[in-house]
Motif scaffolding. Structure first.
Motif, PDB file in Angstrom:
ATOM      1  N   LEU A 129      48.221  32.830  37.430  1.00  0.00           N
ATOM      2  CA  LEU A 129      48.894  33.596  38.461  1.00  0.00           C
ATOM      3  C   LEU A 129      49.415  34.901  37.860  1.00  0.00           C
ATOM      4  O   LEU A 129      49.603  34.991  36.645  1.00  0.00           O
ATOM      5  N   PRO A 130      49.647  35.907  38.699  1.00  0.00           N
ATOM      6  CA  PRO A 130      50.169  37.180  38.165  1.00  0.00           C
ATOM      7  C   PRO A 130      51.503  36.964  37.456  1.00  0.00           C
ATOM      8  O   PRO A 130      52.307  36.121  37.855  1.00  0.00           O
ATOM      9  N   ARG A 152      47.033  25.218  51.899  1.00  0.00           N
ATOM     10  CA  ARG A 152      47.086  25.895  50.617  1.00  0.00           C
ATOM     11  C   ARG A 152      48.275  25.389  49.789  1.00  0.00           C
ATOM     12  O   ARG A 152      49.267  24.916  50.343  1.00  0.00           O
ATOM     13  N   PHE A 178      54.431  32.061  45.628  1.00  0.00           N
ATOM     14  CA  PHE A 178      53.053  32.523  45.478  1.00  0.00           C
ATOM     15  C   PHE A 178      52.138  31.507  46.148  1.00  0.00           C
ATOM     16  O   PHE A 178      52.161  30.325  45.811  1.00  0.00           O
ATOM     17  N   THR A 179      51.335  31.960  47.121  1.00  0.00           N
ATOM     18  CA  THR A 179      50.355  31.101  47.782  1.00  0.00           C
ATOM     19  C   THR A 179      49.052  31.180  47.006  1.00  0.00           C
ATOM     20  O   THR A 179      48.416  32.237  46.942  1.00  0.00           O
ATOM     21  N   VAL A 182      45.525  32.985  48.023  1.00  0.00           N
ATOM     22  CA  VAL A 182      45.772  33.942  49.111  1.00  0.00           C
ATOM     23  C   VAL A 182      46.499  35.173  48.587  1.00  0.00           C
ATOM     24  O   VAL A 182      46.033  36.308  48.726  1.00  0.00           O
ATOM     25  N   ASP A 183      47.678  34.958  47.996  1.00  0.00           N
ATOM     26  CA  ASP A 183      48.515  36.077  47.558  1.00  0.00           C
ATOM     27  C   ASP A 183      47.946  36.736  46.302  1.00  0.00           C
ATOM     28  O   ASP A 183      47.334  36.079  45.451  1.00  0.00           O
ATOM     29  N   ARG A 184      48.204  38.032  46.213  1.00  0.00           N
ATOM     30  CA  ARG A 184      47.867  38.782  45.008  1.00  0.00           C
ATOM     31  C   ARG A 184      49.089  39.051  44.144  1.00  0.00           C
ATOM     32  O   ARG A 184      48.963  39.469  42.992  1.00  0.00           O
ATOM     33  N   SER A 185      50.262  38.844  44.707  1.00  0.00           N
ATOM     34  CA  SER A 185      51.506  39.043  43.959  1.00  0.00           C
ATOM     35  C   SER A 185      52.562  38.090  44.508  1.00  0.00           C
ATOM     36  O   SER A 185      52.407  37.522  45.600  1.00  0.00           O
ATOM     37  N   TRP A 186      53.651  37.930  43.749  1.00  0.00           N
ATOM     38  CA  TRP A 186      54.742  37.054  44.161  1.00  0.00           C
ATOM     39  C   TRP A 186      55.546  37.696  45.289  1.00  0.00           C
ATOM     40  O   TRP A 186      55.751  38.903  45.312  1.00  0.00           O
ATOM     41  N   ARG A 187      56.020  36.852  46.224  1.00  0.00           N
ATOM     42  CA  ARG A 187      56.841  37.321  47.344  1.00  0.00           C
ATOM     43  C   ARG A 187      58.270  36.783  47.161  1.00  0.00           C
ATOM     44  O   ARG A 187      58.468  35.586  47.010  1.00  0.00           O
ATOM     45  N   GLU A 395      40.812  28.738  44.386  1.00  0.00           N
ATOM     46  CA  GLU A 395      40.585  30.148  44.698  1.00  0.00           C
ATOM     47  C   GLU A 395      40.719  30.407  46.195  1.00  0.00           C
ATOM     48  O   GLU A 395      40.400  29.560  46.995  1.00  0.00           O
TER      49      GLU A 395
END
Length: 395
Positions: A129-130, A152, A178-179, A182-187, A395
């Motif tokens: 993960l990022p 997910r 973080f999903t 789906v997600d590209r960054s943490w929310r 993925e």
């Protein structure tokens, strides 16, 4: 699709090479959901992952870690002899420290440098993960849960706030979600009141994984050290709507010291409910004075609709009680057959497991073989994870 959904993930990894159609089908989101749902009903696809960290006496060498799996249904001959064999999982040896695992099998791992990974043990699949700049290494909790609506997995990260100027630690926390896939960054979630329990130096004998559990779309964790109270409660995180709530612990539990609570109890899933399992061990002095040497186990289950706790007390037989008295460590887990597992590491440097069947009201004891004997160590870090075989895509 029906035939393939009944095949273990280890075989499906190989079957991806049969044809482009097989490869696409096994990687399909809908097939992953079908295979996962079926695995939850098959004991043969459920196993336990034992993680062991060993440090040398001088502490100069980096800690080593060994991983072993236990599968009860595959060892009927050994079970008749009250024996279970642990199988070494060599491909995990290079993995970082395990932090969390949900009830259906994925594990979330983290390194002190901030790297976070999610791994499917059966498929030998891993994604990173990022990295989050606010990640504080040991001052962080990572919890993993499944969102049944989006189908997910989500990772909840909680970090204790530190004042950069004074370096003082507050009782406020930041949370990110973080999903996976789906997600590209943490929310970030704007909620500073609740804190899932994470490792603290005051509790070196505590198993962090026994302080949180995922049950039916909710991650439950001890709510530790907030502005409101220093007494632990339980924080519930709804994975789907990403919201927090608090559950008050029974008075009988809050009256005990936090040290005993974290050392001899666990948050588990029992019969599809959140449960607190607490093992009572008589004081050694009382036993020497002729007191009762039997241990017993309280199981508190949370009735969600009534918002109340229900309690049962189970006496542990003499043989099991003696094993508990001789144990250095105690780890907890449950399976989908409604059994409660107690993994014990004794002073004779052997692993054993006690199993209580709630439906049959019966205890079983097994000795565990196959675990490497580490000759030089000063401290152990042993964790027990419930994992289920499935091919749900990351993925």
């Amino acid at each position: 699709m029906e035939i393939l959904s009944k095949i273990p993930a280890k075989s499906l990894v190989r079957f991806r090479c049969v044809s482009k159609f097989f490869r696409a089908l096994i990687a399909d989101h809908g097939f992953g959901v079908l295979h996962r749902s079926l695995s939850l009903t098959l004991p043969s696809r459920a196993s336990f992952l034992i993680s062991i960290e060993v440090r040398t006496r001088d502490g100069d060498d980096p800690p080593r870690r060994g991983y072993y799996t236990l599968n009860f249904s595959e060892q009927e001959n050994l079970r008749r002899r009250r024996m279970l064999r642990a199988n070494r999982v060599g491909f995990l040896d290079s993995e970082p420290f395990l932090l969390s695992s949900p009830s259906d099998g994925l594990i979330c791992a983290s390194k002190p440098n901030g790297d976070v990974a999610v791994r499917n043990v059966g498929m030998r699949q891993r994604i990173f993960l990022p990295r989050l700049n606010q990640y504080q290494g040991e001052d962080c909790a990572l919890l993993l849960g499944f969102d049944s609506q989006s189908k997910r997995y989500k990772v909840l990260m909680s970090v204790q706030i530190v004042d950069e100027e004074s370096r003082l630690i507050s009782y406020e926390y930041k949370h990110w979600v973080f999903t996976v896939g789906v997600d590209r960054s943490w929310r970030e979630i704007n909620n500073y009141c609740y804190c899932p329990f994470f490792p603290i130096g005051d509790y070196p004998h505590c198993d962090y994984n026994n302080t949180n559990v995922y049950v039916d779309g909710v991650i439950y964790s001890y709510n530790w050290r907030t502005n409101h109270s220093l007494v632990p409660s339980i924080v519930a995180f709804e994975v789907g709507c990403e919201s927090f709530s608090v559950i008050i612990l029974p008075d009988e539990i809050t009256s005990r010291s936090s040290y005993l609570l974290f050392k001899k109890s666990a948050l588990l899933e029992v019969g599809g409910r959140l449960a607190i399992v607490f093992v009572h061990v008589p004081d050694l002095l009382d036993i020497l004075r002729g007191g009762e040497c039997l241990c017993y186990m309280d199981v508190w289950t949370w009735e969600k609709s009534k918002k109340c706790w229900e309690k049962i007390t189970i006496t542990i037989p003499l043989a099991g009680s003696r094993l508990i008295h001789n144990a250095k460590w105690m780890r907890f887990a449950t399976n989908h057959d409604g059994e409660i597992m107690l993994l014990l590491y004794t002073y004779s440097e052997k692993f054993s497991i006690l199993i209580y069947n709630l439906k049959g009201d019966a205890w079983s004891k097994f000795d565990i073989s196959g675990v490497e004997k580490f000759q030089i160590f000063s401290s152990w870090k042993v964790t027990l994870h419930n994992i289920v075989d499935h091919v749900f895509p990351l993925e």
